[in-house]
Write a protein that holds these residues in place. Structure first.
Motif, short mmCIF file in Angstrom:
data_model
loop_
_atom_site.label_atom_id
_atom_site.label_comp_id
_atom_site.label_asym_id
_atom_site.label_seq_id
_atom_site.Cartn_x
_atom_site.Cartn_y
_atom_site.Cartn_z
N GLY A 183 60.81 38.22 -6.18
CA GLY A 183 61.16 37.07 -5.36
C GLY A 183 60.39 35.79 -5.56
O GLY A 183 60.84 34.72 -5.13
N ILE A 184 59.23 35.85 -6.21
CA ILE A 184 58.39 34.65 -6.31
C ILE A 184 59.07 33.57 -7.14
O ILE A 184 59.24 32.42 -6.68
N MET A 185 59.46 33.91 -8.36
CA MET A 185 60.02 32.89 -9.23
C MET A 185 61.44 32.49 -8.82
O MET A 185 61.86 31.37 -9.10
N ILE A 186 62.17 33.37 -8.15
CA ILE A 186 63.45 32.98 -7.57
C ILE A 186 63.22 31.88 -6.53
O ILE A 186 63.88 30.83 -6.53
N THR A 187 62.25 32.10 -5.65
CA THR A 187 61.94 31.14 -4.60
C THR A 187 61.42 29.84 -5.18
O THR A 187 61.85 28.74 -4.79
N TYR A 188 60.49 29.91 -6.12
CA TYR A 188 59.91 28.70 -6.70
C TYR A 188 60.97 27.87 -7.43
O TYR A 188 60.99 26.65 -7.33
N ALA A 189 61.86 28.54 -8.18
CA ALA A 189 62.89 27.81 -8.93
C ALA A 189 63.88 27.13 -7.99
O ALA A 189 64.47 26.10 -8.33
N SER A 190 64.07 27.69 -6.80
CA SER A 190 65.03 27.11 -5.86
C SER A 190 64.58 25.75 -5.33
O SER A 190 65.39 25.00 -4.79
N TYR A 191 63.29 25.45 -5.46
CA TYR A 191 62.77 24.16 -5.00
C TYR A 191 62.81 23.07 -6.07
O TYR A 191 62.36 21.96 -5.83
N ARG A 192 63.36 23.39 -7.23
CA ARG A 192 63.50 22.38 -8.28
C ARG A 192 64.78 21.58 -8.06
O ARG A 192 65.76 22.08 -7.51
N ARG A 193 64.76 20.33 -8.47
CA ARG A 193 65.94 19.49 -8.34
C ARG A 193 67.10 20.08 -9.14
O ARG A 193 66.91 20.84 -10.07
N ARG A 194 68.32 19.68 -8.78
CA ARG A 194 69.51 20.21 -9.45
C ARG A 194 69.43 20.04 -10.96
O ARG A 194 69.73 20.95 -11.72
N ARG A 195 69.09 18.85 -11.39
CA ARG A 195 69.00 18.58 -12.83
C ARG A 195 67.53 18.75 -13.25
O ARG A 195 66.78 17.79 -13.34
N SER A 196 67.15 19.98 -13.50
CA SER A 196 65.77 20.28 -13.88
C SER A 196 65.75 21.24 -15.05
O SER A 196 66.46 22.25 -15.04
N ASN A 197 64.92 20.95 -16.00
CA ASN A 197 64.73 21.83 -17.15
C ASN A 197 64.10 23.14 -16.69
O ASN A 197 63.11 23.14 -15.96
N LEU A 198 64.66 24.26 -17.08
CA LEU A 198 64.15 25.55 -16.65
C LEU A 198 63.46 26.33 -17.76
O LEU A 198 62.39 26.91 -17.56
#
Length: 530
Positions: A251-266
């Protein structure tokens, strides 16, 4: 799979965000770099082929660690939520069934937060003890008898003030960080603490390299045993180390990635995080084994004859013994235990954010209210369980089952559910490629959907068989049933109960962006060509 549903009505509070890519990367690295980097990797590498271990380690990183990290990023970023929200949205037609996997991950994070805080409290205490080398000439007796006051297996309410006070302080600090929110709390803490951690540990490593016997210690770590590459257990150890080190699948990286802007390099930041984590592990190996080489030199023995080369024994028994013998020991001790405290704390807040974010979304809570509720309940349970004379044994057993059974089971279920049951591989791959500069090919789906679950399922089955047949640590069966299998039962029950509760705001009225499948034949051909 999630269709292009109408957007929410607008009553929902805007989602918190990182201030930018650097803040996200530092926070993700802070989560990945934790206690295991310092006290687990060096010993695992040493016991599994030394320098030769780096080959399966790198293979595991490229074939399982990074692919599953990308999977977590894609889930959180595309479906804009913590684990329960993300899994519910990707499996919308299955409703609470897929949401329950998210709560399974949240329950794991909740349990880990309870005991992880206790280890940080120990490190904080030893940071203070380093100033006067309070552990004396017998660090083992001091740690177990004088400091922790370890009793027989059971459930004691005899509190140890030397543990309770720093444990309470760590919980207060964690609650304050979570209550401040993503940008002003989590990100700010990592931006401050991570550079301090890196600088302090670099100073420690440089000092260790100039100790007598340091070269022998490094030779012991890095001299390759090529025959070990033919042992399947060495490869499993490599996958295990990568898996537990990267903060993936609970769950950590799922949660952290959800706080990135829509147009964000992953994907590119993901590579930075993965290789930064591995670089720190290798740095930790250099520092730890240079120091162990000094210890062996002082005793006139070989490094192979030393005991306590991993985990709690390495950090709180072996290292204090070394610090007592080296020139400038108090400073070295402060650097080591200060680094241990900072590494643990940046990982802890990421674990707790998994729980806090899930409660925020399910019950429409503010970060401050969620942090107060989750933090207060967790702090009370943590103090009751792990600041008493039975705390060490309870911690050891809970950690063994939560990590080796809970997290691995979560990863197996996630990969099978997302790739095979929901057929979500093409959509998540499309999402990664639509927003990222580093493109992932079809092989990513194969690695996540075939190789990863096979390796992880083997690890899981192997560990469960050992725990059932041999038990753990020579502890009574009833104790393992309560604190071991009882932990797994709690996680499962919590997942079922939490997914059955009603949402304050339905997560189902959601439109994933960018649309999938891509609109127009040209977009389809372009995606197929990748």
């Amino acid at each position: 799979m999630t269709k292009n549903a109408p957007a929410p009505s607008g009553a929902t509070r805007p989602r918190e965000q990182w201030t930018g890519q650097v803040g996200f990367i530092l926070s993700a690295i802070g989560s990945a770099v934790g206690l295991g980097n310092i006290w687990r990797f060096p010993g695992v590498a040493y016991e599994n082929g030394g320098g030769a271990f780096l080959i399966p380690y790198l293979v595991a990183l490229l074939t399982a660690g990074i692919p599953i990290l990308f999977l977590d990023y894609a889930l959180g970023h595309r479906f804009r939520g913590a684990a329960p929200t993300a899994f519910r949205r990707i499996g919308r037609s299955l409703g609470r069934f897929t949401e329950s996997l998210g709560w399974f991950q949240v329950a794991i994070a909740f349990v880990i937060g309870l005991y992880y805080t206790a280890v940080i409290a120990w490190a904080l205490s030893y940071f203070v003890f380093s100033f006067d080398l309070r552990w004396g000439d017998d660090p083992a007796t001091f740690f177990q008898a004088d400091y922790l006051q370890v009793g027989d297996p059971g459930l004691s309410l005899e509190f140890v003030p030397g543990v309770l006070i720093p444990l309470a302080l760590v919980w207060i600090a964690a609650i304050l960080v979570l209550a401040a929110g993503v940008a002003k709390g989590l990100q700010r803490a990592n931006v401050i603490f991570l550079p301090i951690l890196i600088i302090a540990f670099l100073v420690l490593v440089v000092r260790a390299l100039f100790l007598d016997g340091a070269a022998e210690g490094l030779n012991a770590l890095f001299t390759p045993n090529w025959a070990a590459l033919g042992d399947p257990n060495v490869w499993i150890a490599a996958y295990s180390q990568i898996f537990f080190s990267l903060s993936i699948a609970f769950g950590i990286m799922i949660t952290y990635a959800s706080y990135r802007r829509r147009r964000s390099n992953l994907t590119s930041p993901g590579l930075v995080v993965a290789f930064a984590n591995s670089s720190f592990e290798i740095l930790a190996g250099i520092g730890v084994f240079a120091t162990l080489g000094f210890f062996a030199f002082q005793q006139g023995i070989q490094v192979a004859e030393l005991e306590g080369l991993t985990g709690v024994g390495l950090s709180f028994i072996t290292f204090p013994a070394i610090v007592s013998q080296m020139p400038g020991g108090p400073l070295f001790g402060c650097l080591f235990f200060g680094s241990l405290t900072l590494a643990g704390f940046t990982s802890l807040i990421s674990v707790l954010q998994v729980v806090s974010a899930a409660f925020q979304e399910k019950f429409r809570l503010t970060p401050r209210v969620a942090a107060t509720i989750v933090g207060s309940v967790s702090a009370v349970l943590s103090i009751l369980l792990f600041s008493t004379t039975t705390g060490l044994l309870a911690l050891d057993v809970t950690d063994q089952y939560a990590n080796n059974v809970g997290i691995v089971a979560s990863a197996v279920l996630t990969t099978i559910l997302v790739i095979w049951v929901l057929r979500g591989g093409p959509e998540l791959r499309y999402h990664l490629n639509a927003v990222s500069t580093f493109q992932v090919g079809r092989v990513w789906v194969v690695l996540v959907g075939v190789l990863a679950p096979i390796v992880l399922a083997y690890m899981l089955i192997q560990r469960i068989v050992v725990l059932i047949v041999e038990g753990y640590g020579g502890l009574p069966e009833w104790y393992l049933l309560v604190f071991g299998w009882g932990t797994i039962a709690f996680i499962v029950v919590a997942a079922v109960v939490m997914s059955a509760l009603k949402w304050r705001d339905s997560p189902d009225e959601f439109r994933a962006w960018p649309p999938f499948p891509p609109e127009g034949a040209s977009a389809t051909r372009k995606e197929d060509a990748r």
